[in-house]
Design an enzyme around this catalytic site. Structure first.
Site, PDB file in Angstrom:
ATOM      1  N   LYS A   1      -0.353  -3.164   1.555  1.00 37.09           N
ATOM      2  CA  LYS A   1      -1.413  -3.909   2.237  1.00 37.09           C
ATOM      3  C   LYS A   1      -2.635  -3.990   1.335  1.00 37.09           C
ATOM      4  O   LYS A   1      -2.801  -3.078   0.521  1.00 37.09           O
ATOM      5  CB  LYS A   1      -1.767  -3.291   3.589  1.00 37.09           C
ATOM      6  CG  LYS A   1      -1.984  -1.780   3.673  1.00 37.09           C
ATOM      7  CD  LYS A   1      -2.949  -1.055   2.822  1.00 37.09           C
ATOM      8  CE  LYS A   1      -4.399  -1.317   2.847  1.00 37.09           C
ATOM      9  NZ  LYS A   1      -5.181  -0.442   1.916  1.00 37.09           N
TER      10      LYS A   1
ATOM     11  N   TYR B   1      -7.088  -1.881   8.542  1.00 36.53           N
ATOM     12  CA  TYR B   1      -6.489  -0.943   9.508  1.00 36.53           C
ATOM     13  C   TYR B   1      -7.023  -1.190  10.917  1.00 36.53           C
ATOM     14  O   TYR B   1      -6.297  -1.037  11.907  1.00 36.53           O
ATOM     15  CB  TYR B   1      -6.762   0.510   9.096  1.00 36.53           C
ATOM     16  CG  TYR B   1      -5.900   0.971   7.945  1.00 36.53           C
ATOM     17  CD1 TYR B   1      -4.591   1.391   8.162  1.00 36.53           C
ATOM     18  CD2 TYR B   1      -6.378   0.968   6.647  1.00 36.53           C
ATOM     19  CE1 TYR B   1      -3.791   1.802   7.106  1.00 36.53           C
ATOM     20  CE2 TYR B   1      -5.588   1.376   5.581  1.00 36.53           C
ATOM     21  CZ  TYR B   1      -4.290   1.791   5.820  1.00 36.53           C
ATOM     22  OH  TYR B   1      -3.495   2.192   4.788  1.00 36.53           O
TER      23      TYR B   1
END
Ligand code: NAD
Length: 373
Positions: free
Chosen positions: A140, A225
């Protein structure tokens, strides 16, 4: 194509519907190293690209995997390759650099490449891996924006390989415990999510503070996140975004590198999320979910663990597991056996976060509420 390779290709191309574990079943019986049972099924042979800090963490964690094995490396630094060869018994024929790694297509002993390089490199590197006929696991943020992410998804589809994103929290038992409770209606109607994600970043020369390599600032790195968490905690996709950026240090955080962003997300049910992403505060790793009949709070909520938290019913109790070990074993199951993740970790999932990142940056720039289609 040797028989093993053709077997894997047949498996991953197959559209057979495999029985799914419910979240309840999954959280009590995660695959991987934790069940203590001997394993003689298929093993995913993985090469890691980018032997930096996180690449090292994943390699270490993979030593306890049952279904995934580190067999190769791709790096621009010969000394690192040598050190990894010694440490992990990696044969010379499975070592590549950034110029020659397309040759991996002729290597029948590698099934997948895990891209763990700076963000801006993910798009091109993942597409090259796909073109070489290998499955892609990508860190990510999967890419710098939605357009890049979609191109990666298309390239992997065309090459008939899987594309997975390193969303380790999607396999984390306490996280799944809360998601499970939400699905079971324990919180009633979900009304609010709060995600606070940040740390105080050091060395001003690192790639994370270089727009060319990072694609942005804290939002790309740590704020993602909160975006991802808002989605899996509420179980909804946002329909609007508002955001404001603040900067206290314009030397360290140059144009296009965000230091702190506050953003809000609105969901179809009427639930809202309020989040903070920052490179200027430590001890910021907290999720809070509130509904008409209960709540969950987690702190730390996305660090390497142990994750801690409680709900209106009491402490979260599932034991800590090494996130990357379980992630890699589960990803092997997804690639080799057609298993499904308890929360998706495919390219489409990565694109959903990138779409929201695009909208947050657009909201910061324009000061306007951005509607998401
Ligand atoms: P790092 O700087 O420690 O490692 C990056 C590696 O990429 C280094 O080995 C470096 O040599 C290599 N590299 C290749 N080309 C490069 C270039 N042109 N410029 C700079 N470095 C280059 O970074 P990291 O912390 O390992 O992060 C790598 C990726 O992993 C990032 O996308 C990051 O977001 C992701 N990450 C994910 C997690 C997680 O928990 N899922 C945690 C940390 C990092």
């Amino acid at each position: 194509m040797n028989s093993r390779r053709s077997f894997l290709h047949r498996l991953t191309a197959a559209t057979i519907a495999f029985p799914l574990l419910s979240l309840d079943e999954w959280t009590t019986a995660p695959a991987g190293n934790s069940d203590g049972q001997p394993y003689d099924g298929p093993v995913l042979r993985v090469a890691i690209m980018g032997l930096g800090s996180y690449g090292n963490r994943v390699a270490e964690a993979m030593q306890s995997c049952k279904k995934a094995k580190l067999v190769g490396v791709i790096s621009g630094t010969p000394a690192k390759i040598k050190a990894w060869q010694t440490k992990y018994s990696i044969p010379e024929k499975n070592c590549y650099n950034y110029e020659n790694f397309d040759n991996i297509k002729n290597n029948p002993d590698i099934d997948a490449v895990y891209v763990i390089t700076p963000n801006a490199l993910h798009h091109d590197q993942a597409i090259r891996v796909a073109k070489a006929g290998k499955h892609v696991i990508c860190e990510k943020p999967m890419a710098l924006n939605e357009k890049e992410g979609r191109e990666m998804v298309e390239a992997c589809k065309k090459a008939n390989v899987k594309l997975l994103v390193g969303y380790r929290m999607h396999f984390e038992p306490k996280t799944l415990e809360v998601i499970n409770m939400r699905k079971n209606g324990d919180f009633g109607k979900v009304l609010f999510f709060q995600g606070l994600c940040g740390f105080r970043i050091g060395d001003p020369t690192q790639w994370r503070l270089n727009k060319q390599l990072a694609g942005g600032g804290s939002l790309m790195d740590i704020g993602i996140y909160a975006i991802n968490g808002a989605r899996y905690m509420t179980g909804e996709e946002p329909i609007w975004v508002t955001a404001e950026e603040t900067k206290t240090d314009t030397v360290k955080f140059k144009e296009g590198v965000d230091e702190t962003i506050q953003f809000q997300l609105g969901f179809p049910s009427g639930a809202v999320a309020s989040c903070l992403s920052t490179y200027n505060m430590n001890n910021l790793d907290r999720f809070f979910l509130n509904g008409t009949s209960g709540f969950a709070e987690m702190q730390p909520s996305t660090g390497y663990g142990p994750i801690k938290g409680r709900t209106h019913k009491g402490e979260l109790t599932h034991p800590h597991i090494t996130h990357q070990t379980v992630q890699m074993d589960e990803m092997a199951g997804i690639i080799l056996e057609g298993k499904q993740a308890p929360v998706p970790v495919d390219g489409e999932e990565g694109v959903k976060d990138l779409k929201i990142i695009d909208a947050i940056y657009a909201a910061c720039k324009t000061g306007k509420k951005i509607e998401l289609k």
